[in-house]
Design an enzyme around this catalytic site. Structure first.
Site, PDB file in Angstrom:
ATOM      1  N   HIS A 147      24.479   6.929  28.137  1.00 40.88           N
ATOM      2  CA  HIS A 147      25.889   7.323  28.194  1.00 40.88           C
ATOM      3  C   HIS A 147      26.377   7.395  29.641  1.00 40.88           C
ATOM      4  CE1 HIS A 147      23.440  10.965  28.390  1.00 40.88           C
ATOM      5  NE2 HIS A 147      24.440  11.596  28.952  1.00 40.88           N
ATOM      6  N   ARG A 181      39.226  16.402  34.215  1.00 41.25           N
ATOM      7  CA  ARG A 181      38.425  16.501  32.997  1.00 41.25           C
ATOM      8  C   ARG A 181      37.290  17.494  33.202  1.00 41.25           C
ATOM      9  NH1 ARG A 181      33.833  13.704  30.953  1.00 41.25           N
ATOM     10  NH2 ARG A 181      33.670  14.080  28.692  1.00 41.25           N
TER      11      ARG A 181
END
Ligand SMILES: C=C1C[C@]23C[C@@]1(O)CC[C@H]2[C@]1(C)CCC[C@@](C)(C(=O)O)[C@H]1[C@@H]3C(=O)O
Ligand SMILES: O=C(O)CCC(=O)C(=O)O
Ligand SMILES: [Fe+2]
Length: 384
Positions: free
Chosen positions: A300, A310
């Site tokens: 990932h 974020r």
């Protein structure tokens, strides 16, 4: 001078700051520049192609499992087995972690990372430690710097009463951080409890004795990491967190609503859209080794964007440092199924030391570690 070669050494009002390990990353001053420094530019093969499609991974409802519903538990373990065999990624809902606590833990990310740099540096990671504040890992690496700031700390080694997180915040940052420390103490306790429930589901899904992995991990010391990803003026040139598999056993990731997590599955990068009240579970290298490769360590990465900050909370589950990572003898038949071992015996202490002192975790950390172990113990090695 090419604007990219400008130093990203922060020039806060108090002037330059040099830490023991090199330069400091100050996202605020960096954001004022039209271009990002070269050190933050990643190889095209890491950044491209961008994810177009969403990941098709199960969202497993834990309500029935928590209430002893065998049929619901069986369904959950079937979804988990299929996902972990394919890409090592699934999400869970009705996981029992209070929404209020989750919101408080995410809000504390803003409370910490919006502090003046000098305050964050009071908690900066010291050489040789995994705990503390880090800006872009600028004190560890000099290229492929991730566009993020992190705050990491340890949780639990089975000792009672365990106030290790609360005490870390007050002892490192002072009394003003007592509430933040309590929030993360409670959050880590909730994460640890959830991780042991997930370990039971993993055991059932693999057809091994239900408490096998719970017992293996319950006295482990886990790692909590708060990730803060500032907006970036050239988001397509850098990474928030580069492509990697987590070296740990299992990760419970709470992301905010912004999006940016991507998983490599079906031979392409796929976006993981945030699902309200869901947490991400991904298999790490250590559990892949425990399962002799039956369950895949999830590949990932996290991308950044031009306009929005974020935040994510990553709880990394680890075994006690001296535990030997090998398929458990009690589950030999179910795990090995007559196949040969894919990985040598190792301890978590050896593996984590490899990632902190010898090798930057990436897409092939376990493979590189295996080679390193075998080369350093080969009879031809004069130092062996
Ligand atoms: C054992 C670990 C090393 C990293 C933190 C972690 O606890 C689990 C994930 C690892 C990491 C996030 C993988 C990508 C590269 C890395 C350097 C990072 O971007 O932070 C890794 C972490 C590390 O501090 O080495
Ligand atoms: O922030 C994210 O979504 C992923 C972070 C991650 O993979 C990590 O910290 O290991
Ligand atoms: Fe990760």
């Amino acid at each position: 001078m090419d604007s990219r070669t400008s130093s990203f050494l922060l020039c806060p009002p108090s002037g330059n700051i040099e830490n023991a390990g090199g330069v400091i990353f100050d996202s605020y001053s960096l954001r004022q520049q039209t271009r990002i420094p070269k050190a933050f530019i990643w190889p095209r093969s890491d950044v491209r192609p961008a994810a177009i499609e969403e990941l098709d991974a199960p969202v497993v409802d834990l309500h029935g499992f928590f209430h002893g519903d065998e049929e619901s538990t069986l369904r959950a373990t079937e979804l988990i087995a299929e996902a972990c065999t394919r890409h090592g990624f699934f999400q869970v809902v009705n996981h029992g972690v209070s929404d209020l606590l989750t919101r408080a833990a995410l809000d504390c990310i803003d409370d910490f990372f919006k502090l003046p740099l000098s305050d964050k540096l009071s908690a900066r990671r010291k050489p040789g430690s995994m705990w503390g504040y880090s800006g872009a890992h600028a004190d560890r690496f000099s290229s492929k710097l991730p566009w993020k700031e992190t705050l990491s700390f340890g949780f639990g080694d089975g000792g009672c009463p365990d106030r290790i997180v609360a005490d870390y915040f007050t002892s490192t940052m002072g009394k003003d951080f007592e509430r933040m420390g309590l929030v993360y103490q409670m959050y880590c306790e909730a994460m640890k409890n959830l991780s042991l429930e997930i370990m039971e589901l993993l055991a059932i899904s693999l057809g091994v004795q239900r408490t096998l992995y719970r017992e293996f991990f319950e006295d482990g010391k886990s790692i909590m990491r708060c990730n803060f990803y500032p907006p970036c003026q050239e988001p397509d040139l850098t990474m928030g967190t580069g492509p990697h598999c987590d070296p740990t056993a299992l990760t419970i990731l709470q992301q905010d609503h912004v999006g940016g997590l991507e998983v490599f599955a079906g031979n392409k990068w796929r976006a993981v859209r945030p699902i309200h009240n869901a947490v991400v579970i991904n298999i790490g290298d250590t559990f892949m080794a425990l399962s002799n490769g039956r369950y895949k360590s999830c590949l990932h990465r996290a991308v950044v964007n031009r306009h929005r900050e974020r935040r994510s909370l990553a709880f990394f589950v680890c075994p006690r440092e001296d535990k030997v990572i090998r398929p458990p003898a009690a589950a030999e038949e179910q795990i090995m199924g007559g196949e040969t071992r894919l990985y040598p015996d190792f301890t978590w202490a050896q593996f984590v030391d490899f990632t902190q002192r010898h090798y930057r975790a990436d897409v092939k950390t376990l493979h590189s570690f295996t080679n390193w172990l075998q080369s350093s113990s080969s009879p031809t090695d004069p130092l062996a």
